[in-house]
Enzyme design. Sequence first.
Site, PDB file in Angstrom:
ATOM      1  N   SER A 182       0.869  -1.070   0.039  1.00 13.63           N
ATOM      2  CA  SER A 182      -0.356  -0.298  -0.227  1.00 13.63           C
ATOM      3  C   SER A 182       1.088   0.816   0.127  1.00 13.63           C
ATOM      4  O   SER A 182       1.637   1.311  -0.727  1.00 13.63           O
ATOM      5  CB  SER A 182      -1.276   0.334   1.194  1.00 13.63           C
ATOM      6  OG  SER A 182      -2.401   0.755   1.623  1.00 13.63           O
ATOM      7  N   ASP A 277     -10.938  -3.855  -4.256  1.00 15.52           N
ATOM      8  CA  ASP A 277      -9.622  -2.430  -4.099  1.00 15.52           C
ATOM      9  C   ASP A 277      -9.767  -1.093  -4.773  1.00 15.52           C
ATOM     10  O   ASP A 277      -9.380  -1.178  -5.673  1.00 15.52           O
ATOM     11  CB  ASP A 277      -8.136  -3.330  -4.101  1.00 15.52           C
ATOM     12  CG  ASP A 277      -7.650  -2.651  -3.205  1.00 15.52           C
ATOM     13  OD1 ASP A 277      -7.329  -1.394  -2.418  1.00 15.52           O
ATOM     14  OD2 ASP A 277      -5.681  -2.430  -3.164  1.00 15.52           O
ATOM     15  N   HIS A 307      -8.446  -5.249  -0.327  1.00 13.98           N
ATOM     16  CA  HIS A 307      -6.644  -4.403   0.218  1.00 13.98           C
ATOM     17  C   HIS A 307      -6.471  -5.301   1.352  1.00 13.98           C
ATOM     18  O   HIS A 307      -7.621  -5.164   2.167  1.00 13.98           O
ATOM     19  CB  HIS A 307      -6.331  -2.952   0.467  1.00 13.98           C
ATOM     20  CG  HIS A 307      -5.898  -2.470   0.765  1.00 13.98           C
ATOM     21  ND1 HIS A 307      -5.307  -1.731  -0.852  1.00 13.98           N
ATOM     22  CD2 HIS A 307      -5.381  -1.556   1.643  1.00 13.98           C
ATOM     23  CE1 HIS A 307      -3.708  -1.002  -0.401  1.00 13.98           C
ATOM     24  NE2 HIS A 307      -4.330  -0.751   1.217  1.00 13.98           N
TER      25      HIS A 307
END
Length: 334
Positions: A182, A277, A307
């Site tokens: 991320s 996501d 995610h």
Amino acid sequence: MIQFLMKLPDWLLILLSRKKQIQKGERMLHAPFQFLLKLSENIVTDWETITPDQFRAGYLEQSRISSGFPSAVEWKDHEVEVKDSTIKVREYYSDSTNNNSPALVYFHGGGWVIGDIETHHELTGLLCSKLEAKVFSVDYRLSPESKFPVPLEDCEKAFEWVVNNSKDLGIDKDRIAAGGDSAGGNLTATLCLKRRNEEKSLPKAQLLFYPVTDLQLNKESMDQCADGFFLTKDAMFWFRKHYLNAVEEMHDPLVSPLLASDLSNLPPAIVSTAGFDPLRDEGDEYANKLISSGVKVFHQENDGFIHGFANMSYIPKVPEALNEICTNLKEMMK
């Protein structure tokens, strides 16, 4: 208990989630994730009032769901000097990491605002075990206390510290990769761009779990998966507000690497994305742009995942995805 529940048959998990199996286009949400989202659906965040400290505490508590830390892996902490401060770097090692081991310098996710080496302790230990490499997890300073470019600068200092101390650390300085999830994937990608532009030594490879690559936040998946899949569109705007000094910085390639005019001559990359996501499209686009720029890429598309899945190895099918990632990364690190 939750590990046991996730092993129930898919049809039963869908039944327990009290709704039909969620579908977006041709993508079907993996049943254990649908049940997990049901368990957490009452966790409501008021993005107008929540503070970074409140969010950090909640994220740390959430990270305590565990599949178990690899028994063969040990760790020790180092202090590394950065501009105006020091940061912690945690070294993971095992009997399979010898005196000329490859290494991975890892930058945790959390929107540059939350997360630390503790929230990602199990994942980094797992990567050490699967890669048969030393892993160095970087506790870079967080925003908004330290806004862009401080987190990126901390990550670069940590990477240079690993390279410059490779002999004492028992690693091969020519086989040091960088990676993250991320926001940590963003820091990995921008680290590689920055060092290429400055003609500095590059990581051997880059590992990008569902990376943030475009903080304009205008991709189709940002709206398609805006709410209900852990990471939300509102959360991304909240993270951006705390990370950047001004919203105009979102156009800087060292913030949004997808906007870089040239992605050639970068390290080979693992890019892993999740179908449910908000960051899916920008991750997929980054992988494709790297490929078209002549960079070797292993692009793993997990259509039914959400995610943050790398931290959820208690979910069926996630261990297989992580194994595939590590097999390909080991090959790139040779």
